[in-house]
Design an enzyme around this catalytic site. Structure first.
Site, PDB file in Angstrom:
ATOM      1  N   LYS A  72      48.187  37.543  45.216  1.00 19.66           N
ATOM      2  CA  LYS A  72      47.409  38.223  44.208  1.00 19.66           C
ATOM      3  C   LYS A  72      46.994  37.215  43.130  1.00 19.66           C
ATOM      4  O   LYS A  72      47.621  36.152  43.089  1.00 19.66           O
ATOM      5  CB  LYS A  72      48.188  39.390  43.592  1.00 19.66           C
ATOM      6  CG  LYS A  72      49.459  38.942  42.841  1.00 19.66           C
ATOM      7  CD  LYS A  72      49.953  39.991  41.911  1.00 19.66           C
ATOM      8  CE  LYS A  72      49.386  39.850  40.529  1.00 19.66           C
ATOM      9  NZ  LYS A  72      49.984  38.779  39.722  1.00 19.66           N
ATOM     10  N   LYS A  83      60.901  44.007  46.260  1.00 20.24           N
ATOM     11  CA  LYS A  83      62.128  44.215  45.484  1.00 20.24           C
ATOM     12  C   LYS A  83      62.886  45.416  46.042  1.00 20.24           C
ATOM     13  O   LYS A  83      62.316  46.493  46.223  1.00 20.24           O
ATOM     14  CB  LYS A  83      61.786  44.451  44.003  1.00 20.24           C
ATOM     15  CG  LYS A  83      61.166  43.231  43.311  1.00 20.24           C
ATOM     16  CD  LYS A  83      60.887  43.538  41.848  1.00 20.24           C
ATOM     17  CE  LYS A  83      60.009  42.493  41.188  1.00 20.24           C
ATOM     18  NZ  LYS A  83      60.671  41.256  40.848  1.00 20.24           N
ATOM     19  N   ARG A 118      46.470  18.335  48.607  1.00 23.44           N
ATOM     20  CA  ARG A 118      45.565  17.194  48.553  1.00 23.44           C
ATOM     21  C   ARG A 118      46.242  15.828  48.583  1.00 23.44           C
ATOM     22  O   ARG A 118      45.694  14.868  49.079  1.00 23.44           O
ATOM     23  CB  ARG A 118      44.685  17.289  47.303  1.00 23.44           C
ATOM     24  CG  ARG A 118      43.406  18.058  47.589  1.00 23.44           C
ATOM     25  CD  ARG A 118      42.586  18.203  46.360  1.00 23.44           C
ATOM     26  NE  ARG A 118      43.125  19.294  45.523  1.00 23.44           N
ATOM     27  CZ  ARG A 118      42.607  19.676  44.387  1.00 23.44           C
ATOM     28  NH1 ARG A 118      41.562  19.069  43.886  1.00 23.44           N
ATOM     29  NH2 ARG A 118      43.128  20.680  43.711  1.00 23.44           N
ATOM     30  N   LYS A 133      54.143  40.008  27.712  1.00 27.04           N
ATOM     31  CA  LYS A 133      54.881  38.739  27.722  1.00 27.04           C
ATOM     32  C   LYS A 133      55.447  38.521  26.323  1.00 27.04           C
ATOM     33  O   LYS A 133      54.985  39.122  25.354  1.00 27.04           O
ATOM     34  CB  LYS A 133      53.917  37.604  28.083  1.00 27.04           C
ATOM     35  CG  LYS A 133      53.363  37.749  29.505  1.00 27.04           C
ATOM     36  CD  LYS A 133      53.355  36.431  30.226  1.00 27.04           C
ATOM     37  CE  LYS A 133      52.840  36.560  31.625  1.00 27.04           C
ATOM     38  NZ  LYS A 133      53.879  36.722  32.638  1.00 27.04           N
ATOM     39  N   ASP A 183      46.626  40.875  35.690  1.00 31.27           N
ATOM     40  CA  ASP A 183      47.818  40.226  36.230  1.00 31.27           C
ATOM     41  C   ASP A 183      48.845  41.256  36.722  1.00 31.27           C
ATOM     42  O   ASP A 183      49.549  41.013  37.693  1.00 31.27           O
ATOM     43  CB  ASP A 183      48.443  39.362  35.131  1.00 31.27           C
ATOM     44  CG  ASP A 183      49.508  38.410  35.662  1.00 31.27           C
ATOM     45  OD1 ASP A 183      49.333  37.905  36.793  1.00 31.27           O
ATOM     46  OD2 ASP A 183      50.504  38.160  34.947  1.00 31.27           O
ATOM     47  N   HIS A 205      54.429  41.228  45.274  1.00 29.32           N
ATOM     48  CA  HIS A 205      55.852  40.938  45.482  1.00 29.32           C
ATOM     49  C   HIS A 205      56.781  42.011  44.904  1.00 29.32           C
ATOM     50  O   HIS A 205      57.956  42.051  45.228  1.00 29.32           O
ATOM     51  CB  HIS A 205      56.215  39.539  44.961  1.00 29.32           C
ATOM     52  CG  HIS A 205      56.412  39.471  43.481  1.00 29.32           C
ATOM     53  ND1 HIS A 205      55.384  39.331  42.601  1.00 29.32           N
ATOM     54  CD2 HIS A 205      57.536  39.526  42.718  1.00 29.32           C
ATOM     55  CE1 HIS A 205      55.857  39.308  41.364  1.00 29.32           C
ATOM     56  NE2 HIS A 205      57.156  39.416  41.411  1.00 29.32           N
ATOM     57  N   HIS A 265      51.083  45.429  40.470  1.00 24.65           N
ATOM     58  CA  HIS A 265      52.511  45.744  40.316  1.00 24.65           C
ATOM     59  C   HIS A 265      52.775  47.129  39.698  1.00 24.65           C
ATOM     60  O   HIS A 265      53.574  47.904  40.206  1.00 24.65           O
ATOM     61  CB  HIS A 265      53.207  44.707  39.437  1.00 24.65           C
ATOM     62  CG  HIS A 265      53.091  43.307  39.936  1.00 24.65           C
ATOM     63  ND1 HIS A 265      53.022  42.978  41.257  1.00 24.65           N
ATOM     64  CD2 HIS A 265      53.030  42.120  39.269  1.00 24.65           C
ATOM     65  CE1 HIS A 265      52.941  41.669  41.397  1.00 24.65           C
ATOM     66  NE2 HIS A 265      52.934  41.124  40.199  1.00 24.65           N
ATOM     67  N   GLU A 290      58.510  41.231  29.688  1.00 21.64           N
ATOM     68  CA  GLU A 290      59.044  39.900  30.008  1.00 21.64           C
ATOM     69  C   GLU A 290      59.323  39.158  28.712  1.00 21.64           C
ATOM     70  O   GLU A 290      58.612  39.347  27.720  1.00 21.64           O
ATOM     71  CB  GLU A 290      58.011  39.101  30.809  1.00 21.64           C
ATOM     72  CG  GLU A 290      57.654  39.728  32.125  1.00 21.64           C
ATOM     73  CD  GLU A 290      56.673  38.865  32.901  1.00 21.64           C
ATOM     74  OE1 GLU A 290      57.132  37.971  33.613  1.00 21.64           O
ATOM     75  OE2 GLU A 290      55.462  39.071  32.771  1.00 21.64           O
TER      76      GLU A 290
HETATM   77  C1  BG6 Z   1      53.422  37.898  38.712  1.00 20.93           C
HETATM   78  C2  BG6 Z   1      52.577  37.669  37.497  1.00 20.93           C
HETATM   79  O1  BG6 Z   1      52.680  38.491  39.734  1.00 20.93           O
HETATM   80  O2  BG6 Z   1      54.514  38.737  38.365  1.00 20.93           O
HETATM   81  C3  BG6 Z   1      53.405  37.039  36.406  1.00 20.93           C
HETATM   82  O3  BG6 Z   1      51.481  36.841  37.837  1.00 20.93           O
HETATM   83  C4  BG6 Z   1      54.636  37.857  36.117  1.00 20.93           C
HETATM   84  O4  BG6 Z   1      52.642  36.860  35.220  1.00 20.93           O
HETATM   85  C5  BG6 Z   1      55.384  38.180  37.399  1.00 20.93           C
HETATM   86  O5  BG6 Z   1      55.465  37.087  35.272  1.00 20.93           O
HETATM   87  C6  BG6 Z   1      56.501  39.166  37.151  1.00 20.93           C
HETATM   88  O6  BG6 Z   1      57.280  39.247  38.305  1.00 20.93           O
HETATM   89  P1  BG6 Z   1      58.852  39.383  38.222  1.00 20.93           P
HETATM   90  O7  BG6 Z   1      59.283  39.484  39.640  1.00 20.93           O
HETATM   91  O8  BG6 Z   1      59.362  38.181  37.507  1.00 20.93           O
HETATM   92  O9  BG6 Z   1      59.074  40.631  37.449  1.00 20.93           O
END
Ligand code: BG6
Length: 516
Positions: A175, A209, A61, A367, A262, A205, A267, A243
């Protein structure tokens, strides 16, 4: 550093340079672009895999000239790479690759919710593609999820998604794809009413990896594993994505989302699917995605009335993570002070097919935990104790294979060995394979492979509509049960291993989580 798509020598493992295109990024001022997409493009430039004809058009924007925007974006990217630890961090940022990117970045001011953006975009693309010998465009939707639908509709109405000779038009969608089964289906219906499935690249993603892709190679390129990869030999499987970071500045998004949406249907289920799918007929995108969909569809639906026996939700309170104080989740910016959103989730699942019937799959993600660790652990059954009947049977351990996805990527085998001495005494020992010991591992965000694969039109590592919907279908009964607000969200201290109730989930089955 001159490269073109006719160049098949590419610098990385003989990989060909990807075809030229304009990469249009919606949400170009956001965190994702600076932290992940730009460093991934930088890495691709250094690997020599981007054609010199690649151009990048960032939409957001704010007003900025092309040059100022390009300079600001490359600076922000460099800063992120220098300051971040983890897989993407690096001490030095290469000036040549930065110049390469800066020279190719343009800016378009606009707002996805305003129809006028798409007319402006069409004009801009015409100008950028004039005389280039191709009309390829990839649209990357790095926006908040509520804009995925409107962006595709706008692009379709402006005629920007039509493909022709020398003109591919692809959309990369981030996502979370939907917030539940119904919304994911509605989004698929909306998008697939405008483009073909082959034009849609839904990102997860984790699939970018290396270590996740290696699960498949390890299973299917080594015959010794197949005979034991089943319910006859495997006692249970633990999948962990822990994490140390808290919710940080993502409170607005996270409080509406929670750990389940999430991390789990996307994942965590990708890890599960890689681990448990049948061998595909080939490495073709559709052959692999069909096997993954099949195994996810076989996950037993949890009866909502039984939710608390299969799922434990937690939320972190004040604590110390790696010696640093972390405030409670509820006190984070943009989080409801009475929030019941889970920042931790443990699940017990079963896959109802012949290979996996009755093998529990325990999944946990959280987390603000004690350690950052993503891994898949296969716990094999115990050997019959008959030969060791005189020993304390507790000494007879389960052999185990652990895939360390991150950090310290690799594989560990743990098994029993005899301690030296006159008497038979068993001890657990480890055999360790570390990626870094065998291969030159370059810093990577996981997005490099995915962006490259989209440019060459390989959808193997992307989610097909049925994969995404199958994931949501499994978790929907739990989401429904929680929406009634009757279950408990258990507290855990930041910096701990999660709520004790999650330990009970396994203790009831006579098992324990592996240490974090
Ligand atoms: C993301 C989530 O898709 O993946 C995050 O939205 C998370 O909350 C992250 O921290 C974890 O990915 P990675 O590659 O850091 O393990």
């Amino acid at each position: 550093m001159t490269r073109s798509a006719d160049d098949t020598t590419g610098t990385q493992r003989g990989t060909a340079v990807a075809p030229p295109c304009v990469l249009v990024i919606f949400g170009a001022s956001g965190d994702l672009t600076r932290r992940l997409l730009m460093p991934a493009l930088y890495n691709l430039v250094n690997e020599g895999l981007l054609d010199d004809g690649v151009q990048i058009l960032g939409i957001y924007r704010g007003a900025a000239g092309d040059e100022a925007f390009a300079a600001e974006l490359v600076e922000a990217m460099s800063e992120v790479m220098r300051s971040s630890g983890g897989e993407a961090g690096r001490a030095e940022v290469d000036g040549g690759a930065c110049d390469w990117l800066r020279a190719r970045i343009r800016h378009l001011q606009g707002d996805v919710t305003q129809g006028s953006l798409f007319g402006d975009l069409a004009h801009r693309l015409d100008a950028m593609l004039e005389g280039k010998g191709h009309r390829n465009v990839v649209f990357y939707l790095a926006t908040a999820p509520q804009f995925f639908g409107p962006a595709v509709v706008g692009l379709g109405e402006a005629g920007l998604l039509k493909e022709a000779e020398n003109q591919f038009r692809r959309i990369i969608i981030e996502k979370p794809f939907g917030t539940d089964l119904a919304s994911a289906r509605a989004l698929d219906e909306q998008i697939l009413g405008i483009v073909e499935e082959s034009q849609v690249f839904r990102i997860d993603h984790f699939l970018g990896k290396e270590t996740v892709q290696n699960i498949m190679v390890l299973r299917f390129a080594n015959f010794m594993f197949e005979p034991i990869w089943n319910r006859d030999h495997i006692d249970h499987v633990q999948i962990t994505a822990a994490e140390t970071v808290g919710v940080e500045k993502r409170g607005g998004f996270y409080d509406r989302t929670g750990a389940m949406r999430d991390m789990v249907p996307n994942h965590m289920f990708q890890l599960l699917a890689m681990m448990t799918m049948e061998a595909p007929n080939s490495f073709d995108a559709d052959a692999i995605r069909a096997e993954k969909a099949k195994v996810i569809e076989a996950i037993r639906r949890i009866d909502p009335a039984e939710a608390s026996r299969h799922a434990v939700r937690g939320q972190y309170v004040f604590g110390e993570v790696k010696g640093k104080a972390m405030q409670a989740y509820r006190q984070s910016p943009d989080v409801d002070p009475r929030s019941r959103t889970e920042t931790y989730l443990a699940l017990k699942l079963f896959i109802d097919n012949w290979r996996w019937a009755d093998v529990p799959f325990y999944i946990r993600t959280g987390k603000a935990m004690a350690t950052r660790k993503t891994e898949v652990a296969i716990q094999f059954k115990k050997a019959p104790g008959v030969l060791f009947r005189d020993l304390d049977q507790g000494q007879l351990a389960n052999s185990r294979m652990v895939f360390r996805i991150q950090p310290d990527e690799g594989i560990t085998m743990s098994f029993s060995a005899k301690e030296p001495g006159r008497k038979i005494k068993l001890s657990d020992v480890n055999m360790n394979f570390r990626y870094a010991d065998y291969f030159r591992t370059a810093p990577s965000t996981g997005y490099e492979t995915l962006i490259y694969d989209c440019l060459i039109g390989d959808a193997t590592l992307f989610q097909r509509a049925d994969n995404v919907e199958a994931g949501w279908a499994v978790v929907q009964p739990l989401l429904d049960a929680w929406a009634k607000g009757k279950d408990t969200v258990h507290w855990y201290e930041a910096g701990s291993a999660g709520p004790i109730e999650a330990d009970e989930l396994l203790a009831r089955d006579g098992r324990r989580w592996l240490g974090l």
